[in-house]
Motif scaffolding. Structure first.
Motif, PDB file in Angstrom:
ATOM      1  N   GLU A  33       0.784  -0.966   0.031  1.00 24.84           N
ATOM      2  CA  GLU A  33       0.015  -0.244  -0.026  1.00 24.84           C
ATOM      3  C   GLU A  33       0.824   1.320  -0.162  1.00 24.84           C
ATOM      4  OE1 GLU A  33      -3.405   0.025  -0.116  1.00 24.84           O
ATOM      5  OE2 GLU A  33      -3.447  -2.025  -0.504  1.00 24.84           O
ATOM      6  N   PRO A  34       0.708   2.189  -0.798  1.00 28.83           N
ATOM      7  CA  PRO A  34       1.426   3.424  -0.694  1.00 28.83           C
ATOM      8  C   PRO A  34       1.616   4.193   0.550  1.00 28.83           C
ATOM      9  CG  PRO A  34      -0.120   3.611  -2.496  1.00 28.83           C
ATOM     10  CD  PRO A  34      -0.494   2.136  -1.754  1.00 28.83           C
ATOM     11  N   ASP A  35       2.774   4.142   1.172  1.00 34.45           N
ATOM     12  CA  ASP A  35       3.197   5.029   2.102  1.00 34.45           C
ATOM     13  C   ASP A  35       4.506   5.883   2.016  1.00 34.45           C
ATOM     14  OD1 ASP A  35       5.281   3.087   2.600  1.00 34.45           O
ATOM     15  OD2 ASP A  35       4.200   1.960   4.085  1.00 34.45           O
ATOM     16  N   ALA A  36       4.989   6.123   3.164  1.00 33.63           N
ATOM     17  CA  ALA A  36       6.279   7.027   3.122  1.00 33.63           C
ATOM     18  C   ALA A  36       7.562   5.965   2.773  1.00 33.63           C
ATOM     19  CB  ALA A  36       6.648   7.702   4.499  1.00 33.63           C
ATOM     20  N   ALA A  37       7.383   4.695   3.029  1.00 34.04           N
ATOM     21  CA  ALA A  37       8.580   3.992   2.650  1.00 34.04           C
ATOM     22  C   ALA A  37       8.393   3.038   1.656  1.00 34.04           C
ATOM     23  CB  ALA A  37       8.622   2.948   4.148  1.00 34.04           C
ATOM     24  N   HIS A  38       8.250   3.444   0.599  1.00 29.17           N
ATOM     25  CA  HIS A  38       7.983   2.652  -0.524  1.00 29.17           C
ATOM     26  C   HIS A  38       8.647   3.418  -1.912  1.00 29.17           C
ATOM     27  CE1 HIS A  38       4.401   5.004  -1.637  1.00 29.17           C
ATOM     28  NE2 HIS A  38       4.688   4.809  -2.853  1.00 29.17           N
ATOM     29  N   ILE A  68       6.069 -10.487  -9.461  1.00 25.67           N
ATOM     30  CA  ILE A  68       4.927 -10.433  -8.847  1.00 25.67           C
ATOM     31  C   ILE A  68       4.100 -11.693  -9.140  1.00 25.67           C
ATOM     32  CG2 ILE A  68       4.719  -7.847  -8.809  1.00 25.67           C
ATOM     33  CD1 ILE A  68       2.693  -7.931 -10.973  1.00 25.67           C
ATOM     34  N   ASP A  69       2.945 -11.561  -8.265  1.00 29.37           N
ATOM     35  CA  ASP A  69       1.967 -12.897  -8.254  1.00 29.37           C
ATOM     36  C   ASP A  69       1.374 -12.573  -9.698  1.00 29.37           C
ATOM     37  OD1 ASP A  69      -0.985 -13.996  -7.845  1.00 29.37           O
ATOM     38  OD2 ASP A  69       0.555 -15.025  -6.765  1.00 29.37           O
ATOM     39  N   ARG A  70       0.908 -13.878 -10.396  1.00 36.03           N
ATOM     40  CA  ARG A  70       0.319 -13.658 -11.651  1.00 36.03           C
ATOM     41  C   ARG A  70      -0.982 -13.318 -11.662  1.00 36.03           C
ATOM     42  NH1 ARG A  70       1.523 -14.978 -16.812  1.00 36.03           N
ATOM     43  NH2 ARG A  70      -0.480 -16.078 -18.156  1.00 36.03           N
ATOM     44  N   ASP A  71      -1.615 -13.190 -10.571  1.00 41.62           N
ATOM     45  CA  ASP A  71      -3.078 -12.709 -10.331  1.00 41.62           C
ATOM     46  C   ASP A  71      -3.043 -11.074 -10.369  1.00 41.62           C
ATOM     47  OD1 ASP A  71      -4.267 -15.040 -10.185  1.00 41.62           O
ATOM     48  OD2 ASP A  71      -3.993 -15.059  -8.134  1.00 41.62           O
ATOM     49  N   PRO A  76       1.999  -1.252 -18.911  1.00 43.06           N
ATOM     50  CA  PRO A  76       2.804  -0.603 -19.205  1.00 43.06           C
ATOM     51  C   PRO A  76       2.383   0.799 -18.885  1.00 43.06           C
ATOM     52  CG  PRO A  76       2.717  -2.074 -21.052  1.00 43.06           C
ATOM     53  CD  PRO A  76       1.797  -2.367 -20.187  1.00 43.06           C
ATOM     54  N   GLY A  77       3.362   1.638 -18.271  1.00 41.71           N
ATOM     55  CA  GLY A  77       3.167   3.013 -17.654  1.00 41.71           C
ATOM     56  C   GLY A  77       2.575   2.995 -16.273  1.00 41.71           C
ATOM     57  N   ASP A  78       2.034   2.056 -15.888  1.00 41.34           N
ATOM     58  CA  ASP A  78       1.569   2.102 -14.469  1.00 41.34           C
ATOM     59  C   ASP A  78       2.654   2.205 -13.272  1.00 41.34           C
ATOM     60  OD1 ASP A  78      -0.920   1.227 -15.416  1.00 41.34           O
ATOM     61  OD2 ASP A  78      -0.712  -0.751 -14.335  1.00 41.34           O
ATOM     62  N   LEU A  79       2.287   2.932 -12.184  1.00 38.55           N
ATOM     63  CA  LEU A  79       3.419   3.129 -11.176  1.00 38.55           C
ATOM     64  C   LEU A  79       2.847   2.167 -10.164  1.00 38.55           C
ATOM     65  CD1 LEU A  79       3.352   6.999 -10.895  1.00 38.55           C
ATOM     66  CD2 LEU A  79       5.377   5.398 -11.544  1.00 38.55           C
ATOM     67  N   VAL A  80       3.795   1.344  -9.744  1.00 38.76           N
ATOM     68  CA  VAL A  80       3.406   0.341  -8.926  1.00 38.76           C
ATOM     69  C   VAL A  80       4.325   0.716  -7.596  1.00 38.76           C
ATOM     70  CG1 VAL A  80       3.530  -2.266  -8.403  1.00 38.76           C
ATOM     71  CG2 VAL A  80       3.153  -1.334 -10.623  1.00 38.76           C
ATOM     72  N   PRO A  81       3.571   0.625  -6.336  1.00 34.01           N
ATOM     73  CA  PRO A  81       4.244   0.823  -5.098  1.00 34.01           C
ATOM     74  C   PRO A  81       5.127  -0.420  -4.745  1.00 34.01           C
ATOM     75  CG  PRO A  81       1.965   0.673  -4.761  1.00 34.01           C
ATOM     76  CD  PRO A  81       2.121   0.638  -6.132  1.00 34.01           C
TER      77      PRO A  81
END
Length: 100
Positions: A33-38, A68-71, A76-81
């Protein structure tokens, strides 16, 4: 980027502060989950490999790969935390390349 490293990843404690390079395996990335430590992984492409997906992209201009998990649905272009499990990293001296 400055980060405090767990002592457990160092073969021997360095004297003073120094620039290091971290080696972190793709399986040691966790989507959080997005937070200060990612970090934000900007996805260039996703590579399905059976039960996993390898995200290829960049964080702060540095090329990285995260497993990451297959599910998970990522495009492309996504920002993933992402948070890296630094306790499983290896540290290398930035000048000599020697493992610390």
């Amino acid at each position: 980027m400055n980060a405090e490293l767990p002592a457990s990843i160092l073969a021997s404690p360095p004297a003073g502060q120094r620039a290091v390079e971290l080696g972190v395996r793709a399986e040691n990335a966790e989507i959080v989950e997005p937070d200060a430590a990612h970090c934000q992984l900007r996805v260039d492409y996703a590579e399905p490999t059976g039960s996993d997906i390898y995200l290829n992209g960049s964080i702060g201009g540095q090329l990285v790969v995260a497993r990451i998990d297959r599910d998970m649905r990522v495009a492309p272009g996504d920002l993933v935390p992402i948070r890296w499990r630094l306790d499983a990293a290896s540290a290398f001296d930035a000048e000599s390349g020697a493992r610390l």
